[in-house]
Design a protein around this motif. Structure first.
Motif, short mmCIF file in Angstrom:
data_model
loop_
_atom_site.label_atom_id
_atom_site.label_comp_id
_atom_site.label_asym_id
_atom_site.label_seq_id
_atom_site.Cartn_x
_atom_site.Cartn_y
_atom_site.Cartn_z
N ARG A 47 -66.49 -35.92 8.84
CA ARG A 47 -67.92 -36.24 8.74
C ARG A 47 -68.38 -37.05 9.95
O ARG A 47 -69.43 -36.77 10.53
N ARG A 66 -74.93 -43.19 9.13
CA ARG A 66 -75.97 -42.59 8.28
C ARG A 66 -76.04 -41.08 8.49
O ARG A 66 -76.22 -40.31 7.53
N TRP A 100 -73.33 -39.51 6.55
CA TRP A 100 -73.62 -39.41 5.12
C TRP A 100 -74.61 -38.27 4.85
O TRP A 100 -74.49 -37.56 3.85
N ARG A 125 -72.78 -34.82 5.09
CA ARG A 125 -71.48 -34.81 4.41
C ARG A 125 -71.18 -33.47 3.75
O ARG A 125 -70.03 -33.02 3.74
#
Length: 510
Positions: A284, A305, A308, A311
């Protein structure tokens, strides 16, 4: 500090047990050892570059045993003395070439905290043992760059041991001085420093249930390992200890029975080459870092960020090329206020739409085809602009000057063709003049013909075509063209024709 006090302080240190009192008395007369921040660069340093880590470690041990450098003399926080912990950090630096250590690397190798490593690196710079070659940077959204150091020998070390140096090339900088000799009084101390440089200072191994070992470990005690029991990569120079003599190999029967481990390290079987397989979180972060670097509207976004947000596609095995192809399918963006939020919206449900490698490959082919078409279009635009505006003569930008030039051209053509009546024999070869009324004059046209001509010119003007008006002005003159099409329509057409020659104005498309 008196000579007796300095001798006692030096001899009480475990790293200084080999320094005799005569040498300490000679060291006391030297000035305090401190290098200001402005002189901690390779271009401004007063020391000389150490040729290898072994000779540099001799200077490190000399600074540790001399007591000339005291960290608390110039600041009130941090370590109190140049001790074994600083020597342990210096040992890790001596094995690096080029010396570009990261803070995380030194933390992992020494077991110290990040703040402690930074303190001891600053102490090595202040003692004149390190000099910046390139200072590291930390930019948000980009990878942190480690500082690169040069291993330096301070001039106080050469003065204390009577080392003579020479600059072999007069055009070279002063820090490239080479050793050409040593005084007789400093040979004994140099040999002791060589033996210390051949040994390695390590953290003590604490035993479970031993309170004394735990207490020593908390106080920062160290264990000196002899060169006979451990091979030292930098063991060269005046030391006569052989690293190969202490190599131990267990007998074959213990290896066969499993009682002893093989001295040859085994490579990991998780991945070819012995490398660890990248985890899900690592994939990731790698995808997020590549997206921040390649997408302009993601510059400045935090990598965690973005990791995320992406992901789901990272877990599905997407690469940065797959993500860019998907973003091309969703549509290009022109104005972005919050890059990570826009990326979250665009990537919603992407892994379910392109759920197979074949679909992702087709999307990549479409994206690359669009890129190639855009590249060819830009080349064609530049070529057309060059052919249109880079000729021998350019139309003036002033509207009044354009009127004067058009009037002059009209007079030249009128004289060359024998007057206005010659226009009746004029045959237009271009498609833009096919609707221009040609006859004995504009006054002979009927009202319905003038209205039709004006409607045709107005329709073409709305599409960005000014050929009817410009040809009428060039051939008939400005007055006849205004009588045919009207002053407002002629003025608007000439303004658009003038703006078409400028790179600051476009029309005909959005």
């Amino acid at each position: 500090m008196s000579a007796g006090a300095a001798s006692a302080a030096v001899l009480d240190d475990p790293l200084r047990e080999d320094v005799d009192k005569s040498v300490v008395d000679a060291v006391v007369v030297l000035p305090a050892l401190f290098v200001p921040e402005a002189c901690q660069w390779l271009q401004t340093t007063a020391g000389r570059v150490a040729l290898e880590g072994y000779s540099w470690m001799q200077a490190v041990h000399w600074v540790a045993g001399s007591g000339l450098y005291k960290p608390r003399r110039h600041r009130s926080h941090g370590p109190r003395s140049f001790g074994p912990t600083t020597v342990r950090v210096a040992q890790e630096l001596a094995q690096l070439f080029p010396c570009r250590p990261g803070i995380e690397y030194l933390v992992r190798r020494t077991g110290l905290s990040e703040r402690t490593v930074e303190y001891h690196l600053g102490m090595l710079r202040e003692a004149g043992l390190l000099a910046y070659v390139v200072r590291g940077t930390r930019i948000r959204g980009a990878a942190a760059q480690a500082s690169e150091f040069a291993l330096m020998v301070p001039p106080e070390f050469d003065a204390a041991l009577g080392i003579r140096t020479v600059l072999r090339d007069e055009t070279a900088p002063e820090y490239t001085r080479a050793v050409c000799g040593i005084a007789e009084a400093g040979r004994e101390l140099m040999a002791k420093l060589a033996r210390k440089a051949a040994r390695k200072v390590r953290r003590p191994r604490t035993k479970s249930g031993s309170k004394a070992s735990v207490k020593d470990a908390r106080q920062g005690a160290v264990t000196v390992v002899s060169g006979e029991a451990r091979c030292t990569p930098m063991q060269v120079g005046t030391s006569a200890i052989s690293s190969a003599g202490g190599t131990y190999s267990p007998p074959e029967e213990k290896l066969a029975s499993g009682e002893a481990k093989s001295p040859t390290p085994k490579m990991s079987t998780k991945q070819a080459g012995g490398r660890r397989k990248q985890s899900k979180v690592g994939r990731r972060y790698q995808l997020a870092k590549e997206l921040v670097q390649e997408l302009d509207w993601l510059r400045g976004c935090a990598v965690p960020r973005v990791a995320w947000v992406a992901r789901d596609v990272a877990d599905a095995g997407w690469t940065v090329t797959d993500v860019r192809a998907w973003l091309h399918m969703r549509g290009e963006v022109t104005k972005v206020r919050r890059g990570s939020g826009l990326l979250a919206v665009l990537l919603a449900g992407a892994e379910t739409v392109l759920d197979t490698p074949a679909k992702r490959a087709d999307a990549i082919e479409q994206w690359r085809g669009a890129q190639e078409a855009a590249r060819r279009h830009r080349i064609e635009q530049v070529r057309n602009r060059t052919e249109r505006y880079d000729g021998d003569w350019a139309m003036p930008t002033s509207y009044r000057v354009q009127q004067d030039v058009a009037t002059a051209f009209a007079k030249v053509r009128e004289v060359a063709t024998g007057g206005r009546a010659a226009l009746t024999d004029h045959q237009d070869s271009g498609p833009d003049t096919e609707n221009l009324p040609i006859g004995s004059g504009v006054q002979d046209l009927q009202d319905d013909e003038i209205v039709q001509a004006r409607n045709d010119a107005r329709q073409r003007l709305m599409m960005g075509d000014t050929s009817l008006i410009t040809v009428a002005v060039d051939t008939l003159g400005r007055e006849e063209a205004e009588h045919l099409y009207g002053p407002a329509l002629v003025r608007r057409g000439m303004q658009l024709a003038c703006g078409a020659r400028s790179s600051l104005m476009t029309y005909g498309r959005r």
